[in-house]
Motif scaffolding. Structure first.
Motif, PDB file in Angstrom:
ATOM      1  N   PRO A 130       0.816  -1.223   0.000  1.00 25.78           N
ATOM      2  CA  PRO A 130       0.000   0.000   0.000  1.00 25.78           C
ATOM      3  C   PRO A 130       0.847   1.270   0.000  1.00 25.78           C
ATOM      4  CG  PRO A 130      -0.821  -1.584   1.617  1.00 25.78           C
ATOM      5  CD  PRO A 130       0.495  -2.108   1.136  1.00 25.78           C
ATOM      6  N   ARG A 131       0.581   2.138  -0.943  1.00 25.01           N
ATOM      7  CA  ARG A 131       1.328   3.396  -1.056  1.00 25.01           C
ATOM      8  C   ARG A 131       1.191   4.234   0.213  1.00 25.01           C
ATOM      9  NH1 ARG A 131       3.457   6.799  -4.772  1.00 25.01           N
ATOM     10  NH2 ARG A 131       3.135   5.233  -6.393  1.00 25.01           N
ATOM     11  N   ARG A 132      -0.005   4.228   0.790  1.00 25.78           N
ATOM     12  CA  ARG A 132      -0.237   5.086   1.952  1.00 25.78           C
ATOM     13  C   ARG A 132       0.649   4.703   3.122  1.00 25.78           C
ATOM     14  NH1 ARG A 132      -1.455  10.163   1.803  1.00 25.78           N
ATOM     15  NH2 ARG A 132      -2.607  10.917   3.609  1.00 25.78           N
ATOM     16  N   LEU A 133       0.925   3.403   3.288  1.00 29.02           N
ATOM     17  CA  LEU A 133       1.791   2.971   4.382  1.00 29.02           C
ATOM     18  C   LEU A 133       3.194   3.560   4.228  1.00 29.02           C
ATOM     19  CD1 LEU A 133       0.967  -0.810   4.980  1.00 29.02           C
ATOM     20  CD2 LEU A 133       0.248   1.177   6.310  1.00 29.02           C
ATOM     21  N   VAL A 134       3.691   3.552   3.002  1.00 28.40           N
ATOM     22  CA  VAL A 134       5.024   4.116   2.749  1.00 28.40           C
ATOM     23  C   VAL A 134       5.017   5.622   3.004  1.00 28.40           C
ATOM     24  CG1 VAL A 134       6.776   4.546   0.976  1.00 28.40           C
ATOM     25  CG2 VAL A 134       5.653   2.304   1.128  1.00 28.40           C
ATOM     26  N   GLU A 135       3.976   6.300   2.566  1.00 29.24           N
ATOM     27  CA  GLU A 135       3.903   7.746   2.772  1.00 29.24           C
ATOM     28  C   GLU A 135       3.827   8.087   4.257  1.00 29.24           C
ATOM     29  OE1 GLU A 135       1.659   8.838  -1.456  1.00 29.24           O
ATOM     30  OE2 GLU A 135       0.503   8.681   0.400  1.00 29.24           O
TER      31      GLU A 135
ATOM     32  N   PRO B 288       1.509  -9.694   1.529  1.00 28.20           N
ATOM     33  CA  PRO B 288       0.917  -9.278   0.249  1.00 28.20           C
ATOM     34  C   PRO B 288      -0.557  -9.647   0.175  1.00 28.20           C
ATOM     35  CG  PRO B 288       3.057 -10.284  -0.109  1.00 28.20           C
ATOM     36  CD  PRO B 288       2.734 -10.488   1.343  1.00 28.20           C
ATOM     37  N   GLU B 289      -1.359  -8.703  -0.300  1.00 26.30           N
ATOM     38  CA  GLU B 289      -2.803  -8.886  -0.289  1.00 26.30           C
ATOM     39  C   GLU B 289      -3.262  -9.931  -1.293  1.00 26.30           C
ATOM     40  OE1 GLU B 289      -6.868  -6.155  -0.654  1.00 26.30           O
ATOM     41  OE2 GLU B 289      -4.888  -5.212  -0.564  1.00 26.30           O
ATOM     42  N   THR B 290      -2.615  -9.974  -2.460  1.00 33.01           N
ATOM     43  CA  THR B 290      -3.040 -10.896  -3.510  1.00 33.01           C
ATOM     44  C   THR B 290      -1.894 -11.817  -3.906  1.00 33.01           C
ATOM     45  OG1 THR B 290      -2.388  -9.429  -5.332  1.00 33.01           O
ATOM     46  CG2 THR B 290      -4.620  -9.153  -4.413  1.00 33.01           C
ATOM     47  N   ALA B 291      -2.261 -12.945  -4.510  1.00 32.09           N
ATOM     48  CA  ALA B 291      -1.243 -13.878  -5.010  1.00 32.09           C
ATOM     49  C   ALA B 291      -0.400 -13.223  -6.090  1.00 32.09           C
ATOM     50  CB  ALA B 291      -1.915 -15.141  -5.544  1.00 32.09           C
ATOM     51  N   GLU B 292      -1.021 -12.407  -6.943  1.00 32.17           N
ATOM     52  CA  GLU B 292      -0.287 -11.749  -8.024  1.00 32.17           C
ATOM     53  C   GLU B 292       0.790 -10.818  -7.469  1.00 32.17           C
ATOM     54  OE1 GLU B 292      -3.551 -12.092  -7.875  1.00 32.17           O
ATOM     55  OE2 GLU B 292      -3.731 -13.555  -9.502  1.00 32.17           O
ATOM     56  N   ALA B 293       0.447 -10.075  -6.413  1.00 32.46           N
ATOM     57  CA  ALA B 293       1.432  -9.182  -5.802  1.00 32.46           C
ATOM     58  C   ALA B 293       2.590  -9.974  -5.204  1.00 32.46           C
ATOM     59  CB  ALA B 293       0.767  -8.325  -4.730  1.00 32.46           C
TER      60      ALA B 293
ATOM     61  N   ARG C  81       4.880 -19.232  -9.136  1.00 32.11           N
ATOM     62  CA  ARG C  81       3.453 -19.155  -8.821  1.00 32.11           C
ATOM     63  C   ARG C  81       3.031 -20.353  -7.983  1.00 32.11           C
ATOM     64  NH1 ARG C  81      -0.807 -16.306 -10.052  1.00 32.11           N
ATOM     65  NH2 ARG C  81       0.442 -14.953 -11.408  1.00 32.11           N
ATOM     66  N   ARG C  82       3.597 -21.524  -8.263  1.00 35.46           N
ATOM     67  CA  ARG C  82       3.215 -22.720  -7.520  1.00 35.46           C
ATOM     68  C   ARG C  82       3.693 -22.628  -6.061  1.00 35.46           C
ATOM     69  NH1 ARG C  82       2.893 -28.015 -11.063  1.00 35.46           N
ATOM     70  NH2 ARG C  82       5.072 -27.592 -11.536  1.00 35.46           N
ATOM     71  N   VAL C  83       4.925 -22.189  -5.860  1.00 38.86           N
ATOM     72  CA  VAL C  83       5.441 -22.040  -4.497  1.00 38.86           C
ATOM     73  C   VAL C  83       4.595 -21.031  -3.728  1.00 38.86           C
ATOM     74  CG1 VAL C  83       7.385 -21.207  -3.118  1.00 38.86           C
ATOM     75  CG2 VAL C  83       7.801 -22.729  -5.052  1.00 38.86           C
ATOM     76  N   VAL C  84       4.287 -19.891  -4.342  1.00 38.54           N
ATOM     77  CA  VAL C  84       3.486 -18.871  -3.685  1.00 38.54           C
ATOM     78  C   VAL C  84       2.096 -19.413  -3.349  1.00 38.54           C
ATOM     79  CG1 VAL C  84       2.303 -16.659  -4.047  1.00 38.54           C
ATOM     80  CG2 VAL C  84       4.721 -16.904  -4.648  1.00 38.54           C
ATOM     81  N   THR C  85       1.504 -20.184  -4.260  1.00 37.19           N
ATOM     82  CA  THR C  85       0.179 -20.758  -4.010  1.00 37.19           C
ATOM     83  C   THR C  85       0.204 -21.690  -2.806  1.00 37.19           C
ATOM     84  OG1 THR C  85      -0.427 -20.626  -6.350  1.00 37.19           O
ATOM     85  CG2 THR C  85      -1.675 -22.173  -4.993  1.00 37.19           C
ATOM     86  N   VAL C  86       1.205 -22.569  -2.741  1.00 33.72           N
ATOM     87  CA  VAL C  86       1.335 -23.496  -1.609  1.00 33.72           C
ATOM     88  C   VAL C  86       1.477 -22.724  -0.305  1.00 33.72           C
ATOM     89  CG1 VAL C  86       2.829 -25.240  -0.548  1.00 33.72           C
ATOM     90  CG2 VAL C  86       2.290 -25.377  -2.992  1.00 33.72           C
TER      91      VAL C  86
ATOM     92  N   THR D 292      -7.828 -23.433   0.642  1.00 36.43           N
ATOM     93  CA  THR D 292      -7.332 -23.407  -0.727  1.00 36.43           C
ATOM     94  C   THR D 292      -7.716 -22.109  -1.416  1.00 36.43           C
ATOM     95  OG1 THR D 292      -9.321 -24.609  -1.422  1.00 36.43           O
ATOM     96  CG2 THR D 292      -7.346 -25.918  -1.002  1.00 36.43           C
ATOM     97  N   ALA D 293      -7.034 -21.815  -2.520  1.00 32.86           N
ATOM     98  CA  ALA D 293      -7.224 -20.534  -3.203  1.00 32.86           C
ATOM     99  C   ALA D 293      -8.660 -20.331  -3.669  1.00 32.86           C
ATOM    100  CB  ALA D 293      -6.263 -20.443  -4.392  1.00 32.86           C
ATOM    101  N   ASP D 294      -9.356 -21.424  -4.008  1.00 33.48           N
ATOM    102  CA  ASP D 294     -10.741 -21.294  -4.452  1.00 33.48           C
ATOM    103  C   ASP D 294     -11.731 -21.207  -3.297  1.00 33.48           C
ATOM    104  OD1 ASP D 294     -10.782 -23.883  -3.494  1.00 33.48           O
ATOM    105  OD2 ASP D 294     -10.990 -24.826  -5.469  1.00 33.48           O
ATOM    106  N   GLY D 295     -11.232 -21.342  -2.070  1.00 32.17           N
ATOM    107  CA  GLY D 295     -12.079 -21.217  -0.890  1.00 32.17           C
ATOM    108  C   GLY D 295     -12.931 -22.433  -0.593  1.00 32.17           C
ATOM    109  N   ARG D 296     -12.732 -23.531  -1.315  1.00 32.74           N
ATOM    110  CA  ARG D 296     -13.608 -24.686  -1.154  1.00 32.74           C
ATOM    111  C   ARG D 296     -13.142 -25.672  -0.085  1.00 32.74           C
ATOM    112  NH1 ARG D 296     -14.715 -26.278  -7.529  1.00 32.74           N
ATOM    113  NH2 ARG D 296     -15.815 -24.338  -8.105  1.00 32.74           N
ATOM    114  N   THR D 297     -11.840 -25.731   0.160  1.00 32.32           N
ATOM    115  CA  THR D 297     -11.317 -26.764   1.057  1.00 32.32           C
ATOM    116  C   THR D 297     -10.528 -26.133   2.193  1.00 32.32           C
ATOM    117  OG1 THR D 297     -11.111 -28.262  -0.830  1.00 32.32           O
ATOM    118  CG2 THR D 297      -9.962 -28.892   1.198  1.00 32.32           C
ATOM    119  N   LYS D 298     -10.933 -26.428   3.412  1.00 34.41           N
ATOM    120  CA  LYS D 298     -10.167 -25.983   4.567  1.00 34.41           C
ATOM    121  C   LYS D 298      -9.027 -26.967   4.825  1.00 34.41           C
ATOM    122  CE  LYS D 298     -13.768 -23.394   6.999  1.00 34.41           C
ATOM    123  NZ  LYS D 298     -14.492 -23.212   8.279  1.00 34.41           N
TER     124      LYS D 298
END
Length: 376
Positions: free
Chosen positions: A77-82, A240-245, A274-279, A288-294
């Motif tokens: 977040p930019r605001r945190l840095v500012e 990081p908020e998202t997997a992409e970030a 991407r696989r390491v980050v997902t795990v 899980t990323a799809d929210g289906r499995t705890k």
């Protein structure tokens, strides 16, 4: 002759910085800092190398009017840095708080480099950190020979920062014993450091401030006193908020580390990153990323910093012992080592995750086989 000597010394210093295993931020990104300083026409607090606006640009990345690209040092977040930068322009110290691996040390170093041009005024907090590391010590040969004097005084990084108007850094503040922590109270509130042995005090000059970092999971180890905590403005650095970030952060840092170590570039690594980050994110979040499995979470933090280490190790394996292509087998052992910290409990968590999630996921058969091989 003097001018020639200065040039020689400068070149020698640049050569040493290039050859260092991990150059300080002000050396590694010297070109960017110089370009920012040249383009920066905004007001600068006294003794700051850059304006607060330019410091934020240095951390977050961007492009200067002349086309110079400033690489992002922090993705978040930019605001945190500012808020962090503006805090350093006031008389309040800055506390960067967060779980392990949220780039607290990284941000602290780059803030000090951009503000003061020197990130080395550092106190590393441990259970054994003594008061002398925060205040001052003595050269005992001088002390015994001549008694207390300025010549016998050994300044701490904090004392040096006060005298020179620079930014001091204290890493892992909550790991430092409570009585040593509290030696900072006078420094941060009165901006002075008494030296009763000499009947003197060191007064902070304009430009001085202090950045501390603390680990969320260290609460209760050496909890900050309310008096000390009031002297800080606290900024919490999130994961990081998202997997992409997170993928972007890991890819950037792996590339930077690989270039600094002269590792042969491992090609086609995006899929494994991407696989390491997902795990890591799934085990960290317990779903899980799809929210289906705890799923169960292991005892470790599985931070972004650990993902960077796993991928860097895998890139070295692929480059030196493979065909140069980063594959599942290159990262599997690193993932196992990061997840299974407590063999008695984490092994069960990992095996359940492998069989219930990884085994059933399309396109992950190679990763499943590689993980099964190193887990056997």
């Amino acid at each position: 002759m003097c001018g020639g000597g200065a040039v020689t010394d400068s070149r020698a210093g640049e050569t040493e910085a290039r050859e260092a295993l991990r150059p300080h931020a002000e050396d590694a990104f010297a070109d960017e800092l110089r370009a920012l300083a040249a383009a920066d026409d905004r007001p600068r607090p006294e003794r700051w190398r850059l304006s607060p606006w330019a410091v934020s640009l240095y951390l977050l990345g961007g492009e200067l009017p002349d086309g110079t690209v400033i690489t992002p040092k922090y993705v978040g977040p930019r605001r945190l840095v500012e808020v962090a930068v503006s805090t350093l322009a006031t008389d309040r110290a800055l506390l960067l708080l967060g779980v392990p691996g949220t780039a607290k040390t990284w941000v602290s170093e780059h803030l000090a480099a951009a503000v003061s041009g020197d990130s080395t005024l550092l106190v590393q907090g441990t259970a054994g950190t003594a008061e002398e590391a925060v205040r001052y010590g003595w050269n005992y040969a001088q002390l015994l020979a001549h008694g207390p004097s300025r010549d016998a005084l050994v300044a701490s990084p904090v004392m040096r920062a006060m005298a020179e108007g620079r930014t001091a850094r204290v890493e892992e503040l909550t790991r430092i014993p409570a009585d040593v922590q509290d030696s900072l109270i006078t420094v941060l509130s009165e901006k002075t450091l008494p030296v009763p042995e000499l009947g003197e005090e060191i007064q902070a000059v304009r430009g001085f401030n202090l950045i501390a970092t603390a680990n969320d999971r260290d609460r209760g180890v050496n909890e900050l006193s309310s008096a000390l905590r009031r002297r800080f403005n606290t900024v919490v650095l999130p994961l990081p908020e998202t997997a992409e970030a997170e993928v972007d952060i890991v890819a950037r840092r792996v590339d930077q580390i690989g270039r600094s170590l002269d590792l042969p570039a491992a090609s086609d690594g995006a899929a494994e990153i991407r696989r390491v980050v997902t795990v890591f994110r799934e085990l960290r979040d317990g779903v899980t990323a799809d929210g289906r499995t705890k799923i169960k979470s292991p005892s470790g933090t599985l931070s972004t910093a650990e993902a960077i280490s796993v991928v860097t190790g895998g890139a070295a394996l692929a480059a030196h012992f493979g065909d140069g292509v980063l594959r599942a087998g290159d990262v599997a052992a690193g993932v196992l080592g990061a997840v299974v910290r407590d063999p008695s409990s984490d092994t069960v968590v990992w095996q359940e995750y492998l069989e219930s999630v990884v085994r059933e996921r399309d396109g992950w058969k190679d990763f499943y086989r590689a993980c099964r091989e190193v887990s056997a």
